[in-house]
Write an enzyme that holds these catalytic residues in place. Structure first.
Site: not given
Length: 448
Positions: A361, A411, A423
């Protein structure tokens, strides 16, 4: 004419037989009245079936929550690995710089020693004695000379300066070597930490995958049990459970979005699944899958359908927050970063990866902004610390969305506008454009 006696007897017997037949038929047609025990047994069976169904549905929900939690832990472990990798890189650079400084200090000591030796040699040629010269050339003689006032007096000011410089150079060299040793020890410790973090990340990813596979397998068995209890087919029960699970996720996501006044994606028209599907699990926040959260085409909440044995009433949508006004378009670096990130859709997630063929990420967001001319740190935690913060209700496309649990940022995604995000979700997933999963989103977005 009078009937013969024989014929009268036959007629009488026939009437009696007919009456008997009617009596038997009437008796057999009389309904059987269930006893109170029969009624109690039937009610107990119904209650037992209802309890079993409720327990199975609770187990399905528990399994989905376990998969979600495992995916979050995997994302946390992946970020710990990234941080360990960054720490090792920093330690290696610090160790290298410390060693260069130590080498430079050694070179300065050599130059100072040579200068002292030159002065001593010149003094000997000009009438000094051999004992004085040997003092400078011996291992401990230089230090003795530095502290010998008589020697200073004999050699003059130049010698005093040269000996002072040598003393200072040796002191600096000692300090630099200590720092180099400490930096090397830190590098070795960072290497060990990276190995531990790598093992932990591998274990967490394995646990998440195993949990997902286990829950999917259990889900199939539980659905078969529900189908038997409800007297339906496994296919119909799988469709029903998928709809119920999606309805629950939609409610959770809408509640999380409303809690921070976040923009949400406008739901598309509902579509019944064609085939049984395993419950999505968010990994880290990922597409309803982290690990995943919200699906790419969410269905509006619907009242659970009754067993197929009775007609299903029309779905009644639950209240959902109205879509936020379309945010202003991004410009500059944010627009460029988002545009570049879109070109990476479909590339696989690999923890610790920062392109060009795979990403985690924070690797994706770092490269996206790097291609827009902005340098971001490597990890989600450092990226959050490096950007300006704006409320998520004021996000514009290109802003960063951060997720955290128990104080751990794990994240990051890029806001794409209209409740959507780009993402890299989790191991096994790929870079994607999907609706935002709002659970665990920090209230402040990041604007590089």
């Amino acid at each position: 004419m009078r009937a013969r006696p024989g014929r009268r007897l036959v007629a009488v017997l026939g009437s009696v037989a007919l009456a008997g037949t009617l009596a038997v038929g009437s008796a057999s047609a009389e309904p059987t009245i269930p006893s109170q025990d029969d009624i109690d047994d039937s009610r107990a069976a119904q209650q037992s079936t209802a309890a079993q169904i409720a327990a199975l549905e609770v187990q399905l929900a528990t399994n989905a929550a376990a998969a979600d939690a495992a995916n979050v832990e995997a994302a946390v472990a992946a970020e710990a690995y990234n941080q360990a990798a960054v720490d090792l890189e920093d330690a290696e650079q610090a160790s290298e710089a410390a060693q260069v400084a130590a080498d430079q200090a050694d070179a300065a000591v050599l130059v100072a020693s040579q200068e002292v030796a030159r002065i001593a040699t010149a003094a000997y040629r000009n009438g000094g004695d051999l004992q004085q010269l040997s003092m400078f050339l011996s291992a401990d003689g230089v230090q003795d000379a530095v502290h010998g006032a008589t020697t200073f007096d004999r050699l003059g000011g130049n010698a005093t300066d040269a000996l002072g410089e040598l003393d200072a150079a040796e002191l600096v060299a000692d300090i630099m070597h200590e720092r180099a040793d400490d930096a090397l020890a830190e590098q070795e410790a960072a290497t060990a930490e990276l190995e531990e973090a790598s093992d932990a990340a591998d274990a967490a990813a394995f646990t998440a995958q195993t949990t997902l596979e286990t829950t999917q397998s259990e889900r199939a068995g539980l659905i078969n049990e529900l189908a038997a209890l409800r007297n339906t087919t496994a296919e119909l029960e799988a469709e029903r459970q998928t709809a119920l699970e999606q309805q629950q996720r939609d409610r959770e996501n809408a509640a999380a979005a409303a809690a921070i006044s976040a923009p949400v994606a406008t739901p598309a028209a509902p579509a019944a699944p064609a085939t049984p599907a395993a419950p999505a699990t968010p990994a880290g926040p990922s597409t309803p899958a982290p690990s995943t959260p919200a699906p790419s085409t969410p269905a509006p909440p619907a009242t659970p359908a009754p067993p197929p044995s009775t007609p299903a009433p029309p779905a009644t949508p639950a209240p959902t927050p109205p879509p936020a006004a379309t945010p202003p378009p991004s410009s500059g670096a944010g627009a460029a970063a988002l545009a570049w990130a879109r070109t990476q859709i479909g590339k696989p997630y690999v923890y610790g990866a920062a392109g060009p063929n795979s990403y985690d990420c924070s690797g994706l967001t770092m490269r996206a902004y790097q291609n827009a001319g902005v340098n971001l740190p490597r990890t989600t935690r450092d990226q959050y610390a490096a950007v300006s913060h704006v409320p998520v209700s004021q996000m514009i496309p290109g802003d960063l969305i951060f997720y955290a649990e128990n104080g751990r940022i794990y994240h990051v995604a890029i806001y794409a506008g209209n409740g959507m995000r780009v993402h890299a979700p989790r191991p096994g997933g790929s870079v994607e454009l999907v609706p935002i999963w709002w659970t665990n989103v920090l209230p402040m977005a990041g604007r590089p």
